[in-house]
Each structure stands twice: as C-alpha cells, then as structure tokens.
Scaffold this motif. Structure first.
Motif, short mmCIF file in Angstrom:
data_model
loop_
_atom_site.label_atom_id
_atom_site.label_comp_id
_atom_site.label_asym_id
_atom_site.label_seq_id
_atom_site.Cartn_x
_atom_site.Cartn_y
_atom_site.Cartn_z
N ILE A 11 0.89 -1.17 0.00
CA ILE A 11 0.00 0.00 0.00
C ILE A 11 0.91 1.21 0.00
O ILE A 11 1.91 1.23 0.72
CB ILE A 11 -0.90 0.04 1.24
N HIS A 12 0.59 2.21 -0.81
CA HIS A 12 1.42 3.40 -0.86
C HIS A 12 0.60 4.60 -0.41
O HIS A 12 -0.40 4.95 -1.04
CB HIS A 12 1.94 3.63 -2.27
N ASN A 44 0.21 -1.29 11.62
CA ASN A 44 0.29 -2.71 11.96
C ASN A 44 -0.88 -3.17 12.83
O ASN A 44 -1.05 -4.35 13.06
CB ASN A 44 1.62 -3.03 12.63
N ARG A 45 -1.71 -2.26 13.28
CA ARG A 45 -2.90 -2.66 14.06
C ARG A 45 -4.04 -3.11 13.15
O ARG A 45 -4.99 -3.73 13.61
CB ARG A 45 -3.36 -1.52 14.95
N ILE A 46 -3.95 -2.81 11.85
CA ILE A 46 -4.99 -3.21 10.90
C ILE A 46 -4.65 -4.62 10.40
O ILE A 46 -3.61 -4.82 9.78
CB ILE A 46 -5.10 -2.23 9.73
N ALA A 57 -7.47 -11.20 2.41
CA ALA A 57 -7.21 -9.98 1.65
C ALA A 57 -8.47 -9.11 1.57
O ALA A 57 -8.40 -7.89 1.73
CB ALA A 57 -6.73 -10.34 0.25
N ALA A 58 -9.62 -9.72 1.36
CA ALA A 58 -10.88 -8.95 1.32
C ALA A 58 -11.17 -8.34 2.68
O ALA A 58 -11.59 -7.18 2.77
CB ALA A 58 -12.02 -9.85 0.88
N TRP A 64 -8.96 -1.73 6.19
CA TRP A 64 -8.14 -0.59 5.79
C TRP A 64 -9.01 0.61 5.45
O TRP A 64 -8.68 1.74 5.82
CB TRP A 64 -7.27 -0.98 4.59
N LYS A 65 -10.13 0.39 4.77
CA LYS A 65 -11.02 1.49 4.40
C LYS A 65 -11.63 2.14 5.63
O LYS A 65 -11.96 3.32 5.62
CB LYS A 65 -12.12 0.99 3.46
N GLU A 66 -11.79 1.38 6.71
CA GLU A 66 -12.32 1.93 7.96
C GLU A 66 -11.23 2.54 8.83
O GLU A 66 -11.49 3.04 9.90
CB GLU A 66 -13.02 0.82 8.75
N GLY A 67 -9.97 2.51 8.35
CA GLY A 67 -8.82 2.94 9.13
C GLY A 67 -8.63 4.43 9.29
O GLY A 67 -7.77 4.87 10.03
#
Length: 118
Positions: A11-12, A44-46, A57-58, A64-67
C-alpha cells in the motif's frame, strides 16, 4: 512451530503526515487461518483474517477502508502472487411476502331454481 511471514503486497500512502515509501503487506499462516497486516507503525494494528488468503485480503481491504484515511491519500492495496480478494457473498434480499389470501365471498349471481315435483 509458527511460519515465517510471506510478502503478499503493498500500500502506498502519498498524501498526509504518513506519506513515504510503500508499506509492505505480509501474511502469516496459522494452521488453517491466514492473517494479513502491514509491518509499519501505526498501520500494523490493521489486520485482515480469513480461512484463505483471498478471504483475508478482502477482510484487510474492508479494515483498511475503515482505518481513517480517505481514498485520495493512498493507492492500493496492490496484491502479489495472484491474490484476488474474495468478497463475501451478499445477503440475498428477502422475498416479498405473498398477498394475504381472502376467503371467497358469496355472490348473489342467480337465485336457486326451485324444483317442483309433479
């Protein structure tokens, strides 16, 4: 014995205070269970978890989107090795209930004819 983590993607983050180099994503297999997470703090918590790598992965993508980052701040995740996030099957829409059946109403179509005996 635990397995070594395996590189599965990146992820960038290119906007905001955490911008910089791509963040590596690793999978750790624990028996029949997979966990995908980055190794860089504070991400690293996600953790995405699932029975297969694709399900993990899903799950990672939804976590990640909720991060807290908006989609304009990062690109990815970019998956390696043929990983295709397997979205859970959507819950089927409930079927509409059939209309309530009404009992037949008596009709006054024609009066009964009387049978006269002779």
């Amino acid at each position: 014995m635990s397995t070594l983590p395996e590189f599965v993607g990146t992820i960038h983050i290119f906007l905001g205070p955490y911008r910089g180099n791509p963040i590596a994503l690793y999978v750790r297999r624990e028996g029949e269970f997979c966990r995908i997470s980055p190794t860089a703090y504070p991400w690293n918590r996600i953790v995405g978890s699932g029975e297969t790598m694709n399900k993990a992965a899903a799950h990672f993508e939804t976590q990640w989107k909720e991060g807290g980052l908006s989609p304009e701040m990062y690109s990815g995740p970019h998956w390696e090795g043929g990983i295709k996030p397997e979205k859970p099957k959507p819950i089927p829409a409930p079927k509409p209930a059939p209309p309530p059946s009404t009992p037949p109403q008596p009709t006054d179509a024609a009066p009964e004819t009387e049978n006269k005996s002779e």
